[in-house]
Motif scaffolding. Sequence first.
Motif, PDB file in Angstrom:
ATOM      1  N   ASN A 220     -38.796  69.835 -52.087  1.00 39.87           N
ATOM      2  CA  ASN A 220     -38.840  68.465 -52.599  1.00 39.87           C
ATOM      3  C   ASN A 220     -39.731  68.377 -53.825  1.00 39.87           C
ATOM      4  O   ASN A 220     -39.511  67.514 -54.688  1.00 39.87           O
ATOM      5  CB  ASN A 220     -39.370  67.501 -51.531  1.00 39.87           C
ATOM      6  N   PHE A 221     -40.730  69.282 -53.886  1.00 42.16           N
ATOM      7  CA  PHE A 221     -41.720  69.209 -54.970  1.00 42.16           C
ATOM      8  C   PHE A 221     -42.279  70.598 -55.214  1.00 42.16           C
ATOM      9  O   PHE A 221     -42.477  71.389 -54.294  1.00 42.16           O
ATOM     10  CB  PHE A 221     -42.839  68.241 -54.586  1.00 42.16           C
ATOM     11  N   MET A 222     -42.528  70.885 -56.501  1.00 42.42           N
ATOM     12  CA  MET A 222     -43.157  72.139 -56.899  1.00 42.42           C
ATOM     13  C   MET A 222     -44.097  71.855 -58.063  1.00 42.42           C
ATOM     14  O   MET A 222     -43.761  71.082 -58.965  1.00 42.42           O
ATOM     15  CB  MET A 222     -42.097  73.169 -57.317  1.00 42.42           C
ATOM     16  N   GLU A 223     -45.276  72.484 -58.036  1.00 43.68           N
ATOM     17  CA  GLU A 223     -46.246  72.308 -59.121  1.00 43.68           C
ATOM     18  C   GLU A 223     -46.779  73.664 -59.538  1.00 43.68           C
ATOM     19  O   GLU A 223     -47.004  74.556 -58.710  1.00 43.68           O
ATOM     20  CB  GLU A 223     -47.404  71.424 -58.670  1.00 43.68           C
ATOM     21  N   GLY A 224     -46.971  73.829 -60.849  1.00 43.30           N
ATOM     22  CA  GLY A 224     -47.535  75.072 -61.346  1.00 43.30           C
ATOM     23  C   GLY A 224     -47.414  75.158 -62.850  1.00 43.30           C
ATOM     24  O   GLY A 224     -47.087  74.189 -63.544  1.00 43.30           O
ATOM     25  N   PHE A 225     -47.694  76.338 -63.368  1.00 44.16           N
ATOM     26  CA  PHE A 225     -47.515  76.623 -64.790  1.00 44.16           C
ATOM     27  C   PHE A 225     -46.205  77.394 -64.939  1.00 44.16           C
ATOM     28  O   PHE A 225     -46.063  78.501 -64.416  1.00 44.16           O
ATOM     29  CB  PHE A 225     -48.695  77.444 -65.323  1.00 44.16           C
ATOM     30  N   PHE A 226     -45.278  76.788 -65.654  1.00 46.86           N
ATOM     31  CA  PHE A 226     -43.929  77.339 -65.721  1.00 46.86           C
ATOM     32  C   PHE A 226     -43.722  78.166 -66.978  1.00 46.86           C
ATOM     33  O   PHE A 226     -44.316  77.913 -68.023  1.00 46.86           O
ATOM     34  CB  PHE A 226     -42.890  76.218 -65.679  1.00 46.86           C
ATOM     35  N   GLY A 227     -42.819  79.143 -66.866  1.00 47.58           N
ATOM     36  CA  GLY A 227     -42.491  80.003 -67.997  1.00 47.58           C
ATOM     37  C   GLY A 227     -41.383  79.417 -68.860  1.00 47.58           C
ATOM     38  O   GLY A 227     -40.848  78.335 -68.613  1.00 47.58           O
ATOM     39  N   LEU A 228     -41.036  80.156 -69.901  1.00 42.54           N
ATOM     40  CA  LEU A 228     -40.006  79.741 -70.849  1.00 42.54           C
ATOM     41  C   LEU A 228     -38.647  79.722 -70.163  1.00 42.54           C
ATOM     42  O   LEU A 228     -38.273  80.664 -69.461  1.00 42.54           O
ATOM     43  CB  LEU A 228     -39.993  80.709 -72.029  1.00 42.54           C
ATOM     44  N   GLY A 300     -40.067  63.472 -74.364  1.00 43.44           N
ATOM     45  CA  GLY A 300     -41.150  62.972 -73.528  1.00 43.44           C
ATOM     46  C   GLY A 300     -40.941  63.401 -72.083  1.00 43.44           C
ATOM     47  O   GLY A 300     -39.811  63.569 -71.621  1.00 43.44           O
ATOM     48  N   PHE A 301     -42.055  63.604 -71.351  1.00 44.10           N
ATOM     49  CA  PHE A 301     -41.939  64.011 -69.950  1.00 44.10           C
ATOM     50  C   PHE A 301     -43.052  63.350 -69.146  1.00 44.10           C
ATOM     51  O   PHE A 301     -44.154  63.101 -69.655  1.00 44.10           O
ATOM     52  CB  PHE A 301     -41.986  65.535 -69.809  1.00 44.10           C
ATOM     53  N   PRO A 302     -42.791  63.047 -67.874  1.00 50.58           N
ATOM     54  CA  PRO A 302     -43.808  62.398 -67.042  1.00 50.58           C
ATOM     55  C   PRO A 302     -44.919  63.376 -66.671  1.00 50.58           C
ATOM     56  O   PRO A 302     -44.691  64.587 -66.551  1.00 50.58           O
ATOM     57  CB  PRO A 302     -43.014  61.942 -65.810  1.00 50.58           C
ATOM     58  N   ASP A 303     -46.125  62.846 -66.479  1.00 53.75           N
ATOM     59  CA  ASP A 303     -47.227  63.684 -66.019  1.00 53.75           C
ATOM     60  C   ASP A 303     -47.357  63.572 -64.508  1.00 53.75           C
ATOM     61  O   ASP A 303     -46.541  62.933 -63.835  1.00 53.75           O
ATOM     62  CB  ASP A 303     -48.535  63.303 -66.725  1.00 53.75           C
ATOM     63  N   GLY A 304     -48.377  64.214 -63.963  1.00 47.23           N
ATOM     64  CA  GLY A 304     -48.565  64.244 -62.518  1.00 47.23           C
ATOM     65  C   GLY A 304     -48.811  62.887 -61.902  1.00 47.23           C
ATOM     66  O   GLY A 304     -48.692  62.734 -60.674  1.00 47.23           O
ATOM     67  N   ASN A 305     -49.164  61.889 -62.713  1.00 46.66           N
ATOM     68  CA  ASN A 305     -49.366  60.540 -62.183  1.00 46.66           C
ATOM     69  C   ASN A 305     -48.089  59.709 -62.198  1.00 46.66           C
ATOM     70  O   ASN A 305     -48.102  58.548 -61.789  1.00 46.66           O
ATOM     71  CB  ASN A 305     -50.451  59.817 -62.996  1.00 46.66           C
ATOM     72  N   SER A 306     -47.009  60.311 -62.702  1.00 45.02           N
ATOM     73  CA  SER A 306     -45.753  59.555 -62.845  1.00 45.02           C
ATOM     74  C   SER A 306     -44.595  60.284 -62.197  1.00 45.02           C
ATOM     75  O   SER A 306     -43.462  60.236 -62.678  1.00 45.02           O
ATOM     76  CB  SER A 306     -45.459  59.323 -64.331  1.00 45.02           C
ATOM     77  N   ILE A 307     -44.877  60.965 -61.085  1.00 39.15           N
ATOM     78  CA  ILE A 307     -43.822  61.714 -60.393  1.00 39.15           C
ATOM     79  C   ILE A 307     -42.743  60.748 -59.905  1.00 39.15           C
ATOM     80  O   ILE A 307     -43.042  59.710 -59.312  1.00 39.15           O
ATOM     81  CB  ILE A 307     -44.412  62.500 -59.215  1.00 39.15           C
ATOM     82  N   GLY A 308     -41.510  61.096 -60.182  1.00 37.89           N
ATOM     83  CA  GLY A 308     -40.400  60.239 -59.784  1.00 37.89           C
ATOM     84  C   GLY A 308     -39.923  59.310 -60.877  1.00 37.89           C
ATOM     85  O   GLY A 308     -38.855  58.699 -60.754  1.00 37.89           O
ATOM     86  N   SER A 309     -40.702  59.193 -61.939  1.00 31.16           N
ATOM     87  CA  SER A 309     -40.293  58.361 -63.067  1.00 31.16           C
ATOM     88  C   SER A 309     -39.708  59.245 -64.169  1.00 31.16           C
ATOM     89  O   SER A 309     -39.731  60.472 -64.080  1.00 31.16           O
ATOM     90  CB  SER A 309     -41.467  57.543 -63.604  1.00 31.16           C
ATOM     91  N   ALA A 310     -39.185  58.610 -65.202  1.00 32.65           N
ATOM     92  CA  ALA A 310     -38.578  59.342 -66.310  1.00 32.65           C
ATOM     93  C   ALA A 310     -39.135  58.832 -67.630  1.00 32.65           C
ATOM     94  O   ALA A 310     -39.493  57.662 -67.760  1.00 32.65           O
ATOM     95  CB  ALA A 310     -37.060  59.195 -66.281  1.00 32.65           C
ATOM     96  N   GLY A 352     -47.212  71.716 -64.842  1.00 32.67           N
ATOM     97  CA  GLY A 352     -46.011  70.904 -64.703  1.00 32.67           C
ATOM     98  C   GLY A 352     -45.588  70.754 -63.265  1.00 32.67           C
ATOM     99  O   GLY A 352     -46.184  71.308 -62.338  1.00 32.67           O
ATOM    100  N   PHE A 353     -44.505  70.002 -63.073  1.00 33.07           N
ATOM    101  CA  PHE A 353     -43.969  69.820 -61.729  1.00 33.07           C
ATOM    102  C   PHE A 353     -42.462  69.643 -61.811  1.00 33.07           C
ATOM    103  O   PHE A 353     -41.892  69.310 -62.848  1.00 33.07           O
ATOM    104  CB  PHE A 353     -44.612  68.608 -61.040  1.00 33.07           C
ATOM    105  N   LEU A 354     -41.824  69.866 -60.678  1.00 33.74           N
ATOM    106  CA  LEU A 354     -40.400  69.609 -60.491  1.00 33.74           C
ATOM    107  C   LEU A 354     -40.203  68.969 -59.132  1.00 33.74           C
ATOM    108  O   LEU A 354     -40.966  69.249 -58.197  1.00 33.74           O
ATOM    109  CB  LEU A 354     -39.582  70.906 -60.531  1.00 33.74           C
ATOM    110  N   THR A 355     -39.203  68.129 -59.014  1.00 35.51           N
ATOM    111  CA  THR A 355     -38.767  67.644 -57.715  1.00 35.51           C
ATOM    112  C   THR A 355     -37.297  68.005 -57.546  1.00 35.51           C
ATOM    113  O   THR A 355     -36.624  68.394 -58.507  1.00 35.51           O
ATOM    114  CB  THR A 355     -38.950  66.116 -57.571  1.00 35.51           C
ATOM    115  N   ASP A 356     -36.812  67.879 -56.322  1.00 35.28           N
ATOM    116  CA  ASP A 356     -35.404  68.183 -56.088  1.00 35.28           C
ATOM    117  C   ASP A 356     -34.494  67.190 -56.793  1.00 35.28           C
ATOM    118  O   ASP A 356     -33.304  67.456 -56.983  1.00 35.28           O
ATOM    119  CB  ASP A 356     -35.101  68.207 -54.590  1.00 35.28           C
TER     120      ASP A 356
END
Length: 508
Positions: A220-228, A300-310, A352-356
């Motif tokens: 449902n959720f993943m957080e970390g430093f992502f590669g290219l 533009g991309f949401p930060d960790g305080n705006s999970i679920g928003s766009a 960064g983060f990702l959700t499903d």
Amino acid sequence: MFASIMKWGLLILLLILLSSCIRKDLDNLSTRNWSPEIAVPLINSSFFVQDIIKKFETGGFIKTDSTQLITVVYTGKVVSISGENLIPVPDQSFTTIDSSSNVNFAFPGGDLIHFIIVKSGTFNYRMLSNRQEDIRVTITIPKATKNGKPLRIVRDLPYTGSPIEYSGQSDLSGYLLDLTGSAGNSSNTIEVKYQAELMSNGQRILLDEFEGSFENIRYNFMEGFFGLKNFEKGMDTIVLDIFKNWISGTVFIEDPVMNILVSNSFGMPLELHLTDFNASNRQVALPISGSAFNTGYDLGFPDGNSIGSAENTDIVLNSDNSNLQNVLAIAPNRLNFGFNVTANTNPFTVLGFLTDESQFTIDVDLEIPLQGRIDNLVLADTFAMELDNIEEIDYADFKLFTENTFPVDLQIQVYFTDDQDQIVDSLLSTPKIILASGIAEPGSDIRIPVQEETIISFGAEKLDHFFYSSKMTVNVRLASTGGGAESVRFLSTQSLSVKLGVISGLSP
């Protein structure tokens, strides 16, 4: 607009032609002189621009601004891959002879993952002991927690003969996997421990074999430093039915605009590149190019305080940064476009983060304001004809009266063809303007109505050709005021009045 004008012209022509075979109530009309007393009215209607173009086959719509200028809008949509497909969690297995093991996940993109909230997946384990005693084994994963409690599995292994072996699995749904390691300063690592003891006296022992695996993990959720990351969205198409009957000629639209509206809920930097933009008609394809295509666009991309928003990013193509005017001049019936997206152009620098449900969507809106020049635009279409002959009719005369404030001249010719597509006759001896452009008042968009009268006569021979033809090909030629030289505006207030009457002679 132009294909719809053609449809209006076809409507009139079909009424003209078909009325000749349905009016059997004209027995008493013996004269061919036009007068109000003997003319039978067929049409007496008025049309506005929005009435003519309101029906779209491909999802377009119209809008007007404060000056009543009409704009035709076409839309297309691209939806991205989901977040969990962008960075899948690989299956990971391990074997240890110790009571503790640090399991390292090898993400294919080198991603440095700190946390995962599991949507589905399992922890599988297998253990073996050669001890000839009952054993109790407690497996714990301290940093796999659910409701604040770590995953803990207790299994009693009664001795029934050597060796003692047991396999099982535990559902990880809803668990938070903290992959920062036992010290909390790492990534991609989680500790798995077991404690084996003799049930007779509590003495701790080591198992002869202990192995496990994390499998089929979706999150449902993943957080970390992502590669290219690079991923392309294949070609998409907007069908422009406004130009679908184009044969030749040009349309110069003064201020066309393409809006590329990006909505991004990936919690990471993305860069968008416009690729393979082109437009085509049945004869030619033309690339869409210009300075807008020379660089990427940071989204533009949401930060960790705006999970679920766009976050939204708007990119505008117009005559200043593209050749959109020239592209529309070929009257395209298809607009093709593709996109390339790069994630983390500076990899491993942004947490960064990702959700499903993370995705980005791209809406492409093409706005075609009906303002510009129409230079000798020719439209054509062919229709099958299945008409029954009415032998009683010797002739049919039609009188068409138009009163127009549209800023366009319309000329029509209709050809009747046989089964081998050979022309057997035409509606008019020569193409004729049946709709004359309204005259603009100086310094104003208001147009003085222009009246035009057309008389079309069908004798017995032409009626025979008409009834026995298998197809009808209609050619419409359009030109804006001044033979296509003037820039004109189509307004919601402009209208066309049409009156059509008929008189026909019947055989005795």
